[in-house]
Design an enzyme around this catalytic site. Sequence first.
Site, PDB file in Angstrom:
ATOM      1  N   GLU A  52       8.817   1.023  -5.575  1.00  0.00           N
ATOM      2  CA  GLU A  52       6.780   0.647  -6.075  1.00  0.00           C
ATOM      3  C   GLU A  52       6.268   0.308  -6.803  1.00  0.00           C
ATOM      4  O   GLU A  52       6.120  -0.654  -7.302  1.00  0.00           O
ATOM      5  CB  GLU A  52       6.580   1.816  -5.103  1.00  0.00           C
ATOM      6  N   THR A  54      -2.123  -6.017  -6.794  1.00  0.00           N
ATOM      7  CA  THR A  54      -2.541  -4.320  -7.295  1.00  0.00           C
ATOM      8  C   THR A  54      -2.687  -3.867  -7.935  1.00  0.00           C
ATOM      9  O   THR A  54      -3.826  -3.637  -8.446  1.00  0.00           O
ATOM     10  CB  THR A  54      -1.199  -3.280  -6.365  1.00  0.00           C
TER      11      THR A  54
HETATM   12  N1  HSE Z   1      -3.880   3.539  -3.728  1.00  0.00           N
HETATM   13  C1  HSE Z   1      -3.180   1.894  -3.748  1.00  0.00           C
HETATM   14  C2  HSE Z   1      -4.479   1.908  -4.645  1.00  0.00           C
HETATM   15  C3  HSE Z   1      -2.993   1.442  -3.266  1.00  0.00           C
HETATM   16  O1  HSE Z   1      -5.628   1.170  -4.400  1.00  0.00           O
HETATM   17  O2  HSE Z   1      -4.450   0.810  -6.106  1.00  0.00           O
HETATM   18  C4  HSE Z   1      -2.185   0.135  -3.032  1.00  0.00           C
HETATM   19  O3  HSE Z   1      -2.062  -0.648  -2.357  1.00  0.00           O
END
Ligand code: HSE
Length: 319
Positions: A143, A196
């Site tokens: 990831e 992201t």
């Molecule tokens: N917690 C992460 C974010 C999840 O919000 O950046 C990414 O899907």
Amino acid sequence: MHQHRTFDSAVALQGWFSAWGPASIANLGPGFDTLGLCVTGYADKVAVRLKEEPGIVITDIENAAVPLSRNAEENTASVAAKVVLDAVKFTGGLEMIITKGIPAGSGMGSSAASAVAGAWAANKALGLPLSKHELVRAVLEGESIASGSYHGDNVLPALFGNLVLVSAKEPARYREISIRKGPFMALVQPEVQILTKEARAILPKQVPLWDAVQNASELAFMLDAFQHGDWDMVGRCIMKDKLVEPVRATLLPCYHEIKEAALAEKALGCAISGSGPAMFALATDEIHAYRVLAAMTQPNRAGIRVTGKVVQVNTTGAE
Ligand code: HSE
């Protein structure tokens, strides 16, 4: 992960082994980088075949809506699989075919699903020498290639299923929270891509103390509500994030319209899924979830096409 385990290559140098990595909804409002829920309806599939020569070769990526790297050092599935091969000291390599069922950059844990499917498929091909708990490092490594950070709130729910609570600072520290009877949810995908990495880059480095306190308090209530099946309270809590969602909403022109449509249809709550653009809403039952889905996917003023599905909690994770 147990580094001492080895693999007898003569046993399994044959055939293809495949695994599914399901979608997940991270954050759930106030649980930024801390809470994720594995869901039904969407999954990536990875098929692998062991080979004697070292190295991982991605021979195909099927159904990718946007071009994804076939370089084994840049794809979450192959990076995770490599950690598995190394952990069992397998001296050969593998061929890999990835089939995307979750669009990249959708906010439904697409890169995490591939990492989980890659790790689990490699583990299967090797004869399942590692437990899911022993795959945590592999999926976190995978990831991190896509998101540029080690956050576990998509990979761990995708691996274990259910709701997973994970430490934002030490993502290898986590708790699985089993949900016996989960809610029905409408999960929609506006057709815009939000990476992201970018959705993280716009977040403030410092936040007001009182906002942080409110988030902590709502997260605590939400966990209690999940454990008691109090979906009204879960719905209320997912809308109480003061730190992240208000900033990210600016990346999604139809955010307010989709949320208002869900709430007008009496959804229990509505929020961004992960880093977006996907959004989800909680419903009281399946029929209600379809009505909420219809409301959220109706044409919006921004002209962004929105599609979606009714989903539930996936209690199995990678399989
Ligand atoms: N917690 C992460 C974010 C999840 O919000 O950046 C990414 O899907």
